[in-house]
Scaffold this motif. Structure first.
Motif, short mmCIF file in Angstrom:
data_model
loop_
_atom_site.label_atom_id
_atom_site.label_comp_id
_atom_site.label_asym_id
_atom_site.label_seq_id
_atom_site.Cartn_x
_atom_site.Cartn_y
_atom_site.Cartn_z
N ASP A 82 0.86 -1.24 -0.15
CA ASP A 82 0.04 0.13 0.02
C ASP A 82 0.94 1.19 -0.03
O ASP A 82 0.34 2.42 0.17
N GLY A 83 1.85 1.09 -0.44
CA GLY A 83 3.03 2.29 -0.38
C GLY A 83 3.49 2.82 0.81
O GLY A 83 4.07 3.72 1.06
N ARG A 84 3.25 2.05 1.88
CA ARG A 84 3.66 2.53 3.25
C ARG A 84 5.18 1.69 3.74
O ARG A 84 5.57 0.99 2.55
N PHE A 85 5.74 1.64 4.76
CA PHE A 85 7.02 1.31 4.72
C PHE A 85 7.14 0.60 6.21
O PHE A 85 6.48 0.87 7.19
N LEU A 86 8.08 -0.46 6.19
CA LEU A 86 8.69 -1.18 7.61
C LEU A 86 9.97 -0.74 7.81
O LEU A 86 10.81 -0.67 6.84
N ALA A 87 10.12 -0.85 9.10
CA ALA A 87 11.60 -0.49 9.36
C ALA A 87 12.06 -1.97 10.00
O ALA A 87 11.42 -2.61 10.85
N VAL A 88 13.27 -2.49 9.43
CA VAL A 88 13.72 -3.80 10.03
C VAL A 88 15.02 -3.88 10.54
O VAL A 88 15.87 -3.00 10.16
N GLY A 89 15.07 -4.41 11.85
CA GLY A 89 16.47 -4.20 12.47
C GLY A 89 16.72 -5.38 13.22
O GLY A 89 17.22 -5.62 14.43
N ALA A 90 16.46 -6.47 12.36
CA ALA A 90 16.60 -8.03 12.76
C ALA A 90 18.22 -8.45 12.68
O ALA A 90 18.76 -9.03 11.85
N LEU A 91 18.95 -7.50 13.50
CA LEU A 91 20.49 -7.86 13.34
C LEU A 91 20.78 -8.98 13.71
O LEU A 91 21.58 -9.94 13.33
N GLU A 92 20.66 -9.42 15.20
CA GLU A 92 20.76 -10.60 15.81
C GLU A 92 20.17 -11.99 15.38
O GLU A 92 19.18 -11.86 14.64
#
Length: 377
Positions: free
Chosen positions: A239-249
């Motif tokens: 839908d043209g929105r965004f997610l922030a991904v911080g899956a470092l570990e």
């Protein structure tokens, strides 16, 4: 309208804030949010033009405002009288301007040796660039910070004016004031604070400095925390929105890909696989709406969050539960931070004029005379 409930760790601390651009008011707001009594000193014309309406600017909350002509001997004399009864002065001029006006550190320490004089500039009080103009983008550029911000192969990208003006400038000045207050309690003497945004921005990037000197830090946009890694980036949804991904570990990464239903992914520890991994993630995230992904990751340790617009942030369940945002004078804005548990909430009313200045040491007859002369508003 009188401000009430001046409690908290800075209750009883009086601050004179000379009006200026963002960093000064931000520092004053941080102090007012925790109990300081802040008197903002503006130009006479600005206060007269505003009338009796409360100031709705977020960074002026909890303060009082007066207008004072600091180019007149009477105005300077009145400012010195106010400073004699203050604990802190926040000054935002270029180096030398306050001295020429007669309200520099030496001038005010002559009437109040206990005064903490906080100076905030972009380049500092000394150095080749000190007398020159600049803005946030210039200060973070010369500090080396701007070179590290942006995507690979693209121009450096300034994060609006957060790093220089607010974090490197206003917040550092507020911190300096607290240091000086602690020192004064021991020595009984005031202190001059030289808060330069170029200094503050450089300090904020202390974690990355050693790597850059030893060529551990790669070009911008190619590192673990600067969008170089597919596990630390933003992705567009259907839908043209965004997610922030911080899956470092590894365990957070495993939980994320499991909830996404992904399998047979390339080894993420091999940097040569990062482009392929990014493509797989982008394709997957682009298959559903942001709200659908929020439901998938709700309550998990996948470290995936919606990128909320500022207009949405206050209504997020977590922010609502914590009261991260408050409404002051009809304007929604961030609540004071950090929180000191057990301290009563401060009065955050929009800035208004004080009823009088007698508590600041200015006699009523002097105040009346200055008002009639157009020196005080």
């Amino acid at each position: 309208m009188e401000h009430v409930n001046r409690s908290g760790p800075l209750a009883g601390v009086r601050v004179l804030e000379l009006a200026g651009l963002a960093p000064g008011p931000f520092a004053g707001m941080m102090l007012a949010d925790h109990g300081a009594e802040v008197l903002r000193v503006e130009r006479v014309a600005a206060v007269a033009a505003a009338g009796d309406s409360p100031r709705q600017e977020v960074m002026d909350r909890g303060k009082r405002t007066i207008g004072l002509d600091l180019k007149s001997p009477e105005g300077v004399s009145a400012f010195k009288e106010l400073a004699a009864h203050a604990d802190v002065v926040i000054e935002v001029y270029r180096p030398g301007v306050a001295e020429r006006l007669g309200i520099g550190p030496a001038d005010l320490h002559a009437v109040n040796p206990r005064l903490i004089y906080g100076r905030i500039t972009g380049w500092g009080q000394e150095g080749p660039l000190a007398p020159t103009a600049g803005h946030d983008i210039d200060y973070i550029a010369v500090s080396g910070v701007l070179s590290m911000l942006g995507r690979a192969g693209e121009r450096p990208t300034p994060p609006i004016n957060i790093l220089g003006d607010f974090a490197g400038g206003g917040l550092m000045l507020a911190y300096g004031v607290l240091l000086a207050l602690v020192e004064r309690a021991r020595t009984g003497e005031g202190r001059v604070i030289d808060a330069a945004m170029v200094d503050g921005a450089a300090t904020l990037f202390a974690m990355f400095c050693h790597g850059a000197q030893n060529n551990v830090q790669g070009p911008r946009g190619t590192n673990l925390l600067d969008t170089g890694a597919p596990m630390y980036d933003t992705y567009e949804t259907s839908d043209g929105r965004f997610l922030a991904v911080g899956a470092l570990e590894p365990r957070f990464w495993a939980e994320m890909v499991s909830l996404m239903g992904l399998s047979d992914l390339p080894d993420r520890d091999d940097r040569s696989n990062w482009p392929a991994l990014r493509e797989r993630l982008a394709e997957a995230f682009g298959s559903r709406t942001r709200a659908e992904w929020e439901a998938v990751f709700d309550g998990s340790d996948a470290c995936v969050s919606p990128v909320l617009e500022m207009s949405e942030a206050a209504d997020h369940p977590h922010n609502k539960a914590r009261g991260v945002f408050v409404e002051v004078g009809g304007v929604r804005q961030p609540a004071p931070a950090p929180r000191l548990l057990g301290v009563p909430e401060q009065d955050l009313s929009p800035a208004t004029r004080p009823a009088d200045l007698s508590s600041w040491g200015l006699p009523g007859e002097t105040e009346t005379r200055l008002r009639e002369a157009g020196v005080l508003a």
